[in-house]
Motif scaffolding. Sequence first.
Motif, PDB file in Angstrom:
ATOM      1  N   LEU A   1       0.827  -1.213   0.000  1.00 22.56           N
ATOM      2  CA  LEU A   1       0.000   0.000   0.000  1.00 22.56           C
ATOM      3  C   LEU A   1       0.858   1.258   0.000  1.00 22.56           C
ATOM      4  CD1 LEU A   1      -2.817  -1.043   2.459  1.00 22.56           C
ATOM      5  CD2 LEU A   1      -3.150  -0.282   0.106  1.00 22.56           C
ATOM      6  N   CYS A   2       1.954   1.223   0.725  1.00 23.43           N
ATOM      7  CA  CYS A   2       2.863   2.379   0.762  1.00 23.43           C
ATOM      8  C   CYS A   2       3.528   2.588  -0.597  1.00 23.43           C
ATOM      9  CB  CYS A   2       3.910   2.198   1.860  1.00 23.43           C
ATOM     10  SG  CYS A   2       3.192   2.253   3.505  1.00 23.43           S
ATOM     11  N   ASP A   3       3.943   1.505  -1.228  1.00 24.05           N
ATOM     12  CA  ASP A   3       4.520   1.610  -2.571  1.00 24.05           C
ATOM     13  C   ASP A   3       3.494   2.186  -3.543  1.00 24.05           C
ATOM     14  OD1 ASP A   3       6.894   0.521  -1.645  1.00 24.05           O
ATOM     15  OD2 ASP A   3       6.488  -1.492  -2.439  1.00 24.05           O
ATOM     16  N   ARG A   4       2.263   1.745  -3.406  1.00 23.44           N
ATOM     17  CA  ARG A   4       1.199   2.240  -4.284  1.00 23.44           C
ATOM     18  C   ARG A   4       0.974   3.737  -4.080  1.00 23.44           C
ATOM     19  NH1 ARG A   4      -1.044   2.492  -8.862  1.00 23.44           N
ATOM     20  NH2 ARG A   4      -3.307   2.437  -8.875  1.00 23.44           N
TER      21      ARG A   4
ATOM     22  N   THR B   1       3.629   5.637  -5.899  1.00 18.00           N
ATOM     23  CA  THR B   1       3.357   5.630  -7.334  1.00 18.00           C
ATOM     24  C   THR B   1       2.264   6.638  -7.682  1.00 18.00           C
ATOM     25  OG1 THR B   1       4.000   3.307  -7.514  1.00 18.00           O
ATOM     26  CG2 THR B   1       2.591   4.186  -9.261  1.00 18.00           C
ATOM     27  N   LEU B   2       1.201   6.639  -6.898  1.00 14.90           N
ATOM     28  CA  LEU B   2       0.073   7.527  -7.178  1.00 14.90           C
ATOM     29  C   LEU B   2       0.410   9.002  -6.964  1.00 14.90           C
ATOM     30  CD1 LEU B   2      -2.821   5.401  -5.666  1.00 14.90           C
ATOM     31  CD2 LEU B   2      -2.532   6.020  -8.080  1.00 14.90           C
ATOM     32  N   CYS B   3       1.437   9.299  -6.195  1.00 11.15           N
ATOM     33  CA  CYS B   3       1.842  10.695  -5.984  1.00 11.15           C
ATOM     34  C   CYS B   3       2.237  11.374  -7.294  1.00 11.15           C
ATOM     35  CB  CYS B   3       2.993  10.792  -4.977  1.00 11.15           C
ATOM     36  SG  CYS B   3       2.423  10.878  -3.285  1.00 11.15           S
ATOM     37  N   GLY B   4       2.591  10.599  -8.282  1.00 10.54           N
ATOM     38  CA  GLY B   4       2.984  11.154  -9.571  1.00 10.54           C
ATOM     39  C   GLY B   4       1.813  11.448 -10.503  1.00 10.54           C
ATOM     40  N   GLU B   5       0.611  11.107 -10.110  1.00  7.16           N
ATOM     41  CA  GLU B   5      -0.564  11.325 -10.958  1.00  7.16           C
ATOM     42  C   GLU B   5      -0.924  12.809 -11.020  1.00  7.16           C
ATOM     43  OE1 GLU B   5      -2.433   8.921 -12.695  1.00  7.16           O
ATOM     44  OE2 GLU B   5      -0.715   7.651 -12.183  1.00  7.16           O
ATOM     45  N   ARG B   6      -1.438  13.230 -12.144  1.00  5.18           N
ATOM     46  CA  ARG B   6      -1.831  14.640 -12.322  1.00  5.18           C
ATOM     47  C   ARG B   6      -3.040  15.007 -11.466  1.00  5.18           C
ATOM     48  NH1 ARG B   6      -0.169  17.406 -17.387  1.00  5.18           N
ATOM     49  NH2 ARG B   6      -1.811  18.800 -16.719  1.00  5.18           N
ATOM     50  N   ASP B   7      -4.029  14.123 -11.423  1.00  2.00           N
ATOM     51  CA  ASP B   7      -5.243  14.385 -10.662  1.00  2.00           C
ATOM     52  C   ASP B   7      -5.032  13.883  -9.231  1.00  2.00           C
ATOM     53  OD1 ASP B   7      -7.773  14.463  -9.488  1.00  2.00           O
ATOM     54  OD2 ASP B   7      -8.802  13.800 -11.308  1.00  2.00           O
ATOM     55  N   SER B   8      -4.627  14.792  -8.356  1.00  2.00           N
ATOM     56  CA  SER B   8      -4.255  14.403  -6.994  1.00  2.00           C
ATOM     57  C   SER B   8      -5.447  13.905  -6.178  1.00  2.00           C
ATOM     58  CB  SER B   8      -3.574  15.571  -6.283  1.00  2.00           C
ATOM     59  OG  SER B   8      -4.414  16.712  -6.271  1.00  2.00           O
ATOM     60  N   ARG B   9      -6.621  14.449  -6.419  1.00  2.00           N
ATOM     61  CA  ARG B   9      -7.812  13.981  -5.703  1.00  2.00           C
ATOM     62  C   ARG B   9      -8.139  12.556  -6.114  1.00  2.00           C
ATOM     63  NH1 ARG B   9     -13.298  13.400  -5.434  1.00  2.00           N
ATOM     64  NH2 ARG B   9     -14.346  14.278  -3.617  1.00  2.00           N
TER      65      ARG B   9
ATOM     66  N   LEU C   1      -5.680  10.167  -4.518  1.00  2.00           N
ATOM     67  CA  LEU C   1      -5.981   9.943  -3.109  1.00  2.00           C
ATOM     68  C   LEU C   1      -7.182   9.010  -2.962  1.00  2.00           C
ATOM     69  CD1 LEU C   1      -5.624  10.573  -0.068  1.00  2.00           C
ATOM     70  CD2 LEU C   1      -7.122  12.569  -0.432  1.00  2.00           C
ATOM     71  N   VAL C   2      -8.230   9.258  -3.710  1.00  2.00           N
ATOM     72  CA  VAL C   2      -9.434   8.431  -3.623  1.00  2.00           C
ATOM     73  C   VAL C   2      -9.126   6.994  -4.042  1.00  2.00           C
ATOM     74  CG1 VAL C   2     -11.739   8.072  -4.632  1.00  2.00           C
ATOM     75  CG2 VAL C   2     -11.045  10.349  -3.834  1.00  2.00           C
ATOM     76  N   GLU C   3      -8.337   6.827  -5.092  1.00  2.00           N
ATOM     77  CA  GLU C   3      -7.971   5.479  -5.541  1.00  2.00           C
ATOM     78  C   GLU C   3      -7.204   4.744  -4.444  1.00  2.00           C
ATOM     79  OE1 GLU C   3      -5.312   3.324  -9.010  1.00  2.00           O
ATOM     80  OE2 GLU C   3      -6.234   5.254  -9.432  1.00  2.00           O
ATOM     81  N   TRP C   4      -6.253   5.432  -3.812  1.00  2.00           N
ATOM     82  CA  TRP C   4      -5.469   4.809  -2.749  1.00  2.00           C
ATOM     83  C   TRP C   4      -6.353   4.454  -1.546  1.00  2.00           C
ATOM     84  CZ3 TRP C   4      -3.957   6.151   2.295  1.00  2.00           C
ATOM     85  CH2 TRP C   4      -2.959   5.333   2.833  1.00  2.00           C
ATOM     86  N   LEU C   5      -7.256   5.346  -1.174  1.00  2.00           N
ATOM     87  CA  LEU C   5      -8.169   5.054  -0.069  1.00  2.00           C
ATOM     88  C   LEU C   5      -9.063   3.865  -0.391  1.00  2.00           C
ATOM     89  CD1 LEU C   5      -9.180   8.687   0.944  1.00  2.00           C
ATOM     90  CD2 LEU C   5      -7.766   7.092   2.289  1.00  2.00           C
ATOM     91  N   ARG C   6      -9.511   3.781  -1.644  1.00  2.00           N
ATOM     92  CA  ARG C   6     -10.334   2.638  -2.067  1.00  2.00           C
ATOM     93  C   ARG C   6      -9.519   1.344  -1.957  1.00  2.00           C
ATOM     94  NH1 ARG C   6     -14.918   2.538  -4.811  1.00  2.00           N
ATOM     95  NH2 ARG C   6     -14.681   4.644  -5.591  1.00  2.00           N
TER      96      ARG C   6
ATOM     97  N   LEU D   1       1.186  11.858   2.231  1.00  2.00           N
ATOM     98  CA  LEU D   1       1.808  12.418   1.020  1.00  2.00           C
ATOM     99  C   LEU D   1       0.745  12.699  -0.046  1.00  2.00           C
ATOM    100  CD1 LEU D   1       4.931  10.070   0.742  1.00  2.00           C
ATOM    101  CD2 LEU D   1       4.871  12.438   1.576  1.00  2.00           C
ATOM    102  N   LEU D   2      -0.142  11.746  -0.254  1.00  2.00           N
ATOM    103  CA  LEU D   2      -1.218  11.924  -1.236  1.00  2.00           C
ATOM    104  C   LEU D   2      -2.171  13.032  -0.800  1.00  2.00           C
ATOM    105  CD1 LEU D   2      -1.990   8.175  -1.949  1.00  2.00           C
ATOM    106  CD2 LEU D   2      -1.147   9.832  -3.623  1.00  2.00           C
ATOM    107  N   LEU D   3      -2.511  13.044   0.464  1.00  2.00           N
ATOM    108  CA  LEU D   3      -3.432  14.059   0.974  1.00  2.00           C
ATOM    109  C   LEU D   3      -2.822  15.448   0.853  1.00  2.00           C
ATOM    110  CD1 LEU D   3      -6.013  14.963   2.371  1.00  2.00           C
ATOM    111  CD2 LEU D   3      -4.908  14.413   4.571  1.00  2.00           C
TER     112      LEU D   3
END
Length: 187
Positions: free
Chosen positions: A68-71, A74-82, A85-90, A130-132
Amino acid sequence: MTGQRSDARRNYAHILAVAEAEVAAQGAHASLERIARIAGVGSATVRRHFPTRKALLEAVFEQRVHALCDRARTLCGERDSRAALVEWLRELLAYSLAARGLADVLSYQPLEDEAAQESCAAVIGAAGALLLRKAIDDHAVRADVTIDDLLVLIVGIALATENHTVPAAPADRAFQLVVAGLGAPGT
């Protein structure tokens, strides 16, 4: 675990494998005595390797938590930060539902010591923060939302639905309601 005798390392690995199966079947309250019995060791041996139930659960979920931390990284590099974050929480919620007991581990109140800094809850919290932070900086999430708020919500959803016959549907409904409340004013 380095410096242990090879039989102690084997015992640890075997107890952990049995514990993973028992926690998957019984949840966070799996019997330590039953784990010892199935592993073919005494309960003192289990407690020597895992002095507390929390220590055992932390070890059981260590790999999932690191994934989950690795994910999150990875997601921190996405353009749509919201959306990231939602994808990671899901994904965190899905892990919590699939891995019975993970929500219990995340719901422990962190202790104010160095060991708590490496706990599942602390590591997950740091990754999610980090995502938040990125989503808040992008004005995509309300500025008053904290990672602790989000973890309480995810843990609450997981604990409230994990014993449903099919937990995914009510968990997803509750998750959608939570996500709707994340929006920054005017979004």
